[in-house]
Design an enzyme around this catalytic site. Sequence first.
Site, PDB file in Angstrom:
ATOM      1  CG  HIS A 126      -0.355   0.094   2.531  1.00 26.47           C
ATOM      2  ND1 HIS A 126       0.178   1.252   3.043  1.00 26.47           N
ATOM      3  CD2 HIS A 126      -0.196  -0.846   3.496  1.00 26.47           C
ATOM      4  CE1 HIS A 126       0.636   1.039   4.267  1.00 26.47           C
ATOM      5  NE2 HIS A 126       0.431  -0.235   4.563  1.00 26.47           N
ATOM      6  CB  CYS A 156       1.599  -3.769   5.304  1.00 31.71           C
ATOM      7  SG  CYS A 156       0.118  -4.633   5.892  1.00 31.71           S
TER       8      CYS A 156
END
Length: 219
Positions: free
Chosen positions: A163, A179
């Site tokens: 992301h 992440c």
Amino acid sequence: MEWTRREFVLGGAAFAGAGLIGGPALAAASDFAGTAVDNGVSYRSTNFARIDKKWRRQVVKYFSSEPVGTVVVDTRNHFLYLIMENKTAIRYGVGVGKDGFKWYGRATIDAKTLWPKWTPPAEMRKRNPDLPDSIEGGSPKNPLGARALYLHADGVDTGYRFHGTIVPSSIGTDASSGCIRMFNEDAIDLYQRCPIGTAAQVLPHIADQAGDAPQVAVE
């Protein structure tokens, strides 16, 4: 799109890091250079003049037994590779998980979101009552940035994503809760290049892999 607890934790960490729940402000004004527009959303563009060239998106020579179109992440060296034809890849600089939060393995990109909404969970809001109920996608305070690509393994959400970020200086560091963070411009680019079902492999370190592991030589 519902978010997993791990993604909420990641979002909260970025939220705090940006000075939004009492943490130090990590994203300085000099990290940005003007604005850009994406899908009707105006956002602060990254000041790449201040970014080390090695973290900028570029095409490199890349030797791998993985099929064309596979995404490979080298967490130790903070690079994400999208394998292309003719022994090349697009290389992106990334931020990865802190010690104790790293994840390695194979997955597929089974969902994607443009300008994802961020909703802190009740347990986070209980610890930090000043948190909002949610932050809409496209807000400069949304820690998930411009895109989210969701990693699933055997049809199950791993809780990990590729992301964007509101803290460009975190690229090239161990900063997240697992992440993979990208410059917003790079998250937009990767989103466009990776259809649903794209294979992904997150490696602890390319040099530690078997003999058929990818080898990289920058053009």
